[in-house]
Write a protein that holds these residues in place. Sequence first.
Motif, PDB file in Angstrom:
ATOM      1  N   TYR A   1       0.905  -1.328   0.083  1.00 50.03           N
ATOM      2  CA  TYR A   1       0.196   0.175  -0.087  1.00 50.03           C
ATOM      3  C   TYR A   1       0.799   1.372  -0.136  1.00 50.03           C
ATOM      4  CZ  TYR A   1      -4.255  -2.602   0.865  1.00 50.03           C
ATOM      5  OH  TYR A   1      -5.050  -3.693   0.826  1.00 50.03           O
ATOM      6  N   ARG A   2       0.387   2.297  -0.490  1.00 49.54           N
ATOM      7  CA  ARG A   2       0.951   3.532  -0.445  1.00 49.54           C
ATOM      8  C   ARG A   2       1.091   3.939   1.043  1.00 49.54           C
ATOM      9  NH1 ARG A   2      -1.109   6.950  -5.673  1.00 49.54           N
ATOM     10  NH2 ARG A   2      -1.811   5.079  -6.659  1.00 49.54           N
ATOM     11  N   ARG A   3       2.524   4.525   1.481  1.00 44.37           N
ATOM     12  CA  ARG A   3       2.794   4.705   2.655  1.00 44.37           C
ATOM     13  C   ARG A   3       2.117   6.039   3.251  1.00 44.37           C
ATOM     14  NH1 ARG A   3       6.402   2.617   0.209  1.00 44.37           N
ATOM     15  NH2 ARG A   3       7.647   0.935   0.884  1.00 44.37           N
TER      16      ARG A   3
ATOM     17  N   MET B   1      -1.026  17.013  -8.859  1.00 44.98           N
ATOM     18  CA  MET B   1      -1.245  17.645  -7.401  1.00 44.98           C
ATOM     19  C   MET B   1      -1.655  16.531  -6.501  1.00 44.98           C
ATOM     20  SD  MET B   1      -4.292  20.331  -8.157  1.00 44.98           S
ATOM     21  CE  MET B   1      -3.499  20.972  -9.494  1.00 44.98           C
ATOM     22  N   GLY B   2      -1.187  16.780  -5.272  1.00 48.45           N
ATOM     23  CA  GLY B   2      -1.779  15.864  -4.006  1.00 48.45           C
ATOM     24  C   GLY B   2      -2.216  17.112  -2.970  1.00 48.45           C
ATOM     25  N   ASN B   3      -3.652  17.139  -2.967  1.00 42.48           N
ATOM     26  CA  ASN B   3      -4.140  18.156  -2.220  1.00 42.48           C
ATOM     27  C   ASN B   3      -4.609  17.561  -0.755  1.00 42.48           C
ATOM     28  OD1 ASN B   3      -4.068  20.016  -4.151  1.00 42.48           O
ATOM     29  ND2 ASN B   3      -5.231  18.739  -5.357  1.00 42.48           N
TER      30      ASN B   3
ATOM     31  N   ALA C   1      10.804  17.745  -2.006  1.00 42.29           N
ATOM     32  CA  ALA C   1      11.169  16.498  -1.260  1.00 42.29           C
ATOM     33  C   ALA C   1      10.049  15.379  -1.547  1.00 42.29           C
ATOM     34  CB  ALA C   1      10.900  16.805   0.299  1.00 42.29           C
ATOM     35  N   ARG C   2       8.840  16.061  -2.041  1.00 41.79           N
ATOM     36  CA  ARG C   2       7.729  14.924  -2.414  1.00 41.79           C
ATOM     37  C   ARG C   2       8.070  14.280  -3.477  1.00 41.79           C
ATOM     38  NH1 ARG C   2       2.354  18.467  -2.187  1.00 41.79           N
ATOM     39  NH2 ARG C   2       1.205  16.191  -2.417  1.00 41.79           N
ATOM     40  N   ARG C   3       8.569  15.019  -4.501  1.00 38.96           N
ATOM     41  CA  ARG C   3       8.949  14.232  -5.902  1.00 38.96           C
ATOM     42  C   ARG C   3       9.886  13.138  -5.793  1.00 38.96           C
ATOM     43  NH1 ARG C   3      12.672  17.681  -9.726  1.00 38.96           N
ATOM     44  NH2 ARG C   3      13.877  17.691  -7.805  1.00 38.96           N
ATOM     45  N   ALA C   4      10.865  13.192  -4.602  1.00 36.90           N
ATOM     46  CA  ALA C   4      11.814  12.042  -4.525  1.00 36.90           C
ATOM     47  C   ALA C   4      11.353  10.984  -4.031  1.00 36.90           C
ATOM     48  CB  ALA C   4      12.861  12.638  -3.428  1.00 36.90           C
ATOM     49  N   LEU C   5      10.248  10.977  -3.409  1.00 36.45           N
ATOM     50  CA  LEU C   5       9.513   9.641  -2.948  1.00 36.45           C
ATOM     51  C   LEU C   5       8.505   9.164  -3.791  1.00 36.45           C
ATOM     52  CD1 LEU C   5       9.797  11.045   0.648  1.00 36.45           C
ATOM     53  CD2 LEU C   5      10.015   8.428  -0.168  1.00 36.45           C
ATOM     54  N   ARG C   6       8.553   9.718  -5.064  1.00 32.89           N
ATOM     55  CA  ARG C   6       7.650   8.574  -5.828  1.00 32.89           C
ATOM     56  C   ARG C   6       8.159   7.428  -6.446  1.00 32.89           C
ATOM     57  NH1 ARG C   6       5.410  11.401  -3.423  1.00 32.89           N
ATOM     58  NH2 ARG C   6       3.602  12.464  -3.610  1.00 32.89           N
ATOM     59  N   ARG C   7       7.256   6.588  -6.610  1.00 34.27           N
ATOM     60  CA  ARG C   7       7.705   5.147  -6.934  1.00 34.27           C
ATOM     61  C   ARG C   7       8.255   5.439  -8.355  1.00 34.27           C
ATOM     62  NH1 ARG C   7       2.260   3.146  -6.616  1.00 34.27           N
ATOM     63  NH2 ARG C   7       1.665   5.183  -6.806  1.00 34.27           N
ATOM     64  N   GLY C   8       9.214   4.499  -8.796  1.00 40.16           N
ATOM     65  CA  GLY C   8       9.962   4.611  -9.911  1.00 40.16           C
ATOM     66  C   GLY C   8       9.079   4.216 -11.139  1.00 40.16           C
TER      67      GLY C   8
ATOM     68  N   ALA D   1      -8.533  11.392 -10.975  1.00 38.91           N
ATOM     69  CA  ALA D   1      -8.389  11.633  -9.453  1.00 38.91           C
ATOM     70  C   ALA D   1      -8.183  10.386  -8.482  1.00 38.91           C
ATOM     71  CB  ALA D   1      -9.572  12.366  -8.872  1.00 38.91           C
ATOM     72  N   ARG D   2      -7.725  10.516  -7.240  1.00 37.25           N
ATOM     73  CA  ARG D   2      -7.603   9.662  -6.227  1.00 37.25           C
ATOM     74  C   ARG D   2      -7.805  10.193  -4.832  1.00 37.25           C
ATOM     75  NH1 ARG D   2      -4.198   7.078  -2.386  1.00 37.25           N
ATOM     76  NH2 ARG D   2      -4.491   5.100  -2.213  1.00 37.25           N
ATOM     77  N   PHE D   3      -8.995   9.911  -4.289  1.00 38.04           N
ATOM     78  CA  PHE D   3      -9.649  10.390  -2.997  1.00 38.04           C
ATOM     79  C   PHE D   3      -8.992   9.299  -2.047  1.00 38.04           C
ATOM     80  CE2 PHE D   3     -12.353  13.836  -4.101  1.00 38.04           C
ATOM     81  CZ  PHE D   3     -12.568  13.491  -5.463  1.00 38.04           C
TER      82      PHE D   3
HETATM   83  C1  HEM Z   1       9.249  15.608   2.849  1.00 39.38           C
HETATM   84  C2  HEM Z   1       7.800  15.659   2.719  1.00 39.38           C
HETATM   85  C3  HEM Z   1       6.730  14.434   1.975  1.00 39.38           C
HETATM   86  C4  HEM Z   1       7.121  13.138   2.143  1.00 39.38           C
HETATM   87  C5  HEM Z   1       8.156  12.298   2.408  1.00 39.38           C
HETATM   88  C6  HEM Z   1       5.948  12.583   1.632  1.00 39.38           C
HETATM   89  C7  HEM Z   1       5.624  11.043   1.389  1.00 39.38           C
HETATM   90  C8  HEM Z   1       4.625  10.729   1.020  1.00 39.38           C
HETATM   91  C9  HEM Z   1       4.424   9.147   0.403  1.00 39.38           C
HETATM   92  C10 HEM Z   1       5.525   8.294   0.688  1.00 39.38           C
HETATM   93  C11 HEM Z   1       3.278   9.235   0.043  1.00 39.38           C
HETATM   94  C12 HEM Z   1       2.568   7.750  -0.871  1.00 39.38           C
HETATM   95  C13 HEM Z   1       3.089   7.821  -2.359  1.00 39.38           C
HETATM   96  C14 HEM Z   1       2.753   6.896  -3.023  1.00 39.38           C
HETATM   97  O1  HEM Z   1       3.079   5.539  -2.644  1.00 39.38           O
HETATM   98  O2  HEM Z   1       2.436   7.049  -4.476  1.00 39.38           O
HETATM   99  C15 HEM Z   1       2.607  10.266   0.015  1.00 39.38           C
HETATM  100  C16 HEM Z   1       1.287  10.374  -0.545  1.00 39.38           C
HETATM  101  C17 HEM Z   1       0.588  11.603  -0.257  1.00 39.38           C
HETATM  102  N1  HEM Z   1       1.144  13.015  -0.087  1.00 39.38           N
HETATM  103 FE1  HEM Z   1       2.910  13.180   0.881  1.00 39.38          FE
HETATM  104  N2  HEM Z   1       4.858  13.726   1.482  1.00 39.38           N
HETATM  105  C18 HEM Z   1       5.381  14.627   1.860  1.00 39.38           C
HETATM  106  C19 HEM Z   1       4.770  15.667   1.620  1.00 39.38           C
HETATM  107  C20 HEM Z   1       3.332  16.287   1.422  1.00 39.38           C
HETATM  108  C21 HEM Z   1       2.762  17.454   1.717  1.00 39.38           C
HETATM  109  C22 HEM Z   1       3.733  18.771   1.927  1.00 39.38           C
HETATM  110  C23 HEM Z   1       1.558  17.136   1.135  1.00 39.38           C
HETATM  111  C24 HEM Z   1       0.422  18.291   1.127  1.00 39.38           C
HETATM  112  C25 HEM Z   1      -0.211  18.616   0.226  1.00 39.38           C
HETATM  113  C26 HEM Z   1       1.381  15.695   0.949  1.00 39.38           C
HETATM  114  C27 HEM Z   1       0.250  15.171   0.413  1.00 39.38           C
HETATM  115  C28 HEM Z   1       0.479  13.818   0.029  1.00 39.38           C
HETATM  116  C29 HEM Z   1      -1.067  13.345  -0.594  1.00 39.38           C
HETATM  117  C30 HEM Z   1      -2.354  13.825  -0.915  1.00 39.38           C
HETATM  118  C31 HEM Z   1      -0.765  12.076  -0.854  1.00 39.38           C
HETATM  119  C32 HEM Z   1      -1.486  11.105  -1.563  1.00 39.38           C
HETATM  120  C33 HEM Z   1      -1.387  10.893  -2.852  1.00 39.38           C
HETATM  121  C34 HEM Z   1      -2.206   9.592  -3.317  1.00 39.38           C
HETATM  122  O3  HEM Z   1      -3.480   9.583  -3.623  1.00 39.38           O
HETATM  123  O4  HEM Z   1      -1.361   8.901  -4.131  1.00 39.38           O
HETATM  124  N3  HEM Z   1       2.683  15.177   1.053  1.00 39.38           N
HETATM  125  N4  HEM Z   1       3.395  11.106   0.607  1.00 39.38           N
END
Ligand code: HEM
Length: 342
Positions: free
Chosen positions: A48-50, A121-123, A317-324, A86-88
């Motif tokens: 699952y997504r983290r 975008m992730g809101n 920082a968020r970009r770096a954690l996207r799956r490849g 979209a993904r909720f």
């Molecule tokens: C260093 C900062 C951050 C880290 C390390 C982080 C990490 C993550 C990770 C690992 C996921 C799962 C992604 C996946 O498996 O596809 C995720 C999902 C998400 N993050 Fe963050 N995140 C960060 C900052 C933020 C911020 C600032 C927001 C604010 C808007 C945010 C909003 C979200 C949302 C909405 C999702 C769900 C996206 C989806 O439905 O796949 N994150 N984040």
Amino acid sequence: MHTMVLSAVAAATAALSLGALAQSPAAPVDPNAFLNQFEATFGKFEGYRRSGAKGICATGEFVGTADARGLSSASAFSGQPVQVVARFSVGGANPKAPDNTKGQRNMALQFNLPGGESWQMGNISAPVFGSSSPQQFLGRLASLQPDPATRMPDPAKVKAFADANPEVLLQGRHFASQPVPASFGAVNYWGVHAFGFVNAGGTKQFGKWIFEPVGGVQGLTDDEAKAKGPSFLFDDLRQRVKDGKVAFNFNLELAQPGDRIDSATVPLPEGRKKVNLGVLKITSVAEDAGGACLTITYNPMVLPKGVEPSADPMIAARRALRRGPGAAPDRRAKTAVTLLFL
Ligand code: HEM
């Protein structure tokens, strides 16, 4: 040389105390450290997504306004219908998180634009994020890690970190001040970061966006939330979309000179001018765990021409954690994480 510096910094980083970690914004964070800390703090949920683990796919259509075209040359605002994937989801790493408690709800979007461009975008349902820097976020996650003996976070550790970093409490206060959301389709979603909107004349305007439900925000009383039970949001969304009742105004609050635009924990001041960029209508919801969103990693650095990131360190920082590339749907997400130094 560069790698040596980085590993030296990484080693030094590990040695720093939690509080000191947050105070040293320059220290890079290894994405692997984040993934490990997510699991250490929230538990391991294979495949699952983290974050946003409990989620559902949907599709929609966006139509931009003339005001938006005055602010940005992005094709998203052409006035022609744009398809959106979209993904909720419910905040957090637990795929069985309850829907009927206060807390974060997410709306991640991919605008499929002409010429193969896309905008991701992730809101979240709060005007601020829980940290302003990757280092502070890692420190906060570490402070919340359950103590092996009690299996609960150590309150003294949590308090010590929060005392040293008071802004990490702002998001929690927002959620505590709001009712349990009645629906994914009836809650506000903020982008929390500032972005620069660049128009055809090259003028750049920074702002922070908010998606506001056309039907208004709806919350549940404690009794209503209790009666709803832990899993009602998916079916609720399906029904409201069937009834044509899920649409959002995509609004941009315009920053003025002197406003902070580099922090995810500092909203723009109250009363800033708000421009409607268009309307997003959700038109279908997945009937099961499938859907086009499964293979999308919502990366806020995927931006169309006409929109640019601000200096907010959390965006990159968020970009770096996207799956490849080639990451398969959620079930096998774990194996394909790309490790990039920030
Ligand atoms: C260093 C900062 C951050 C880290 C390390 C982080 C990490 C993550 C990770 C690992 C996921 C799962 C992604 C996946 O498996 O596809 C995720 C999902 C998400 N993050 Fe963050 N995140 C960060 C900052 C933020 C911020 C600032 C927001 C604010 C808007 C945010 C909003 C979200 C949302 C909405 C999702 C769900 C996206 C989806 O439905 O796949 N994150 N984040």
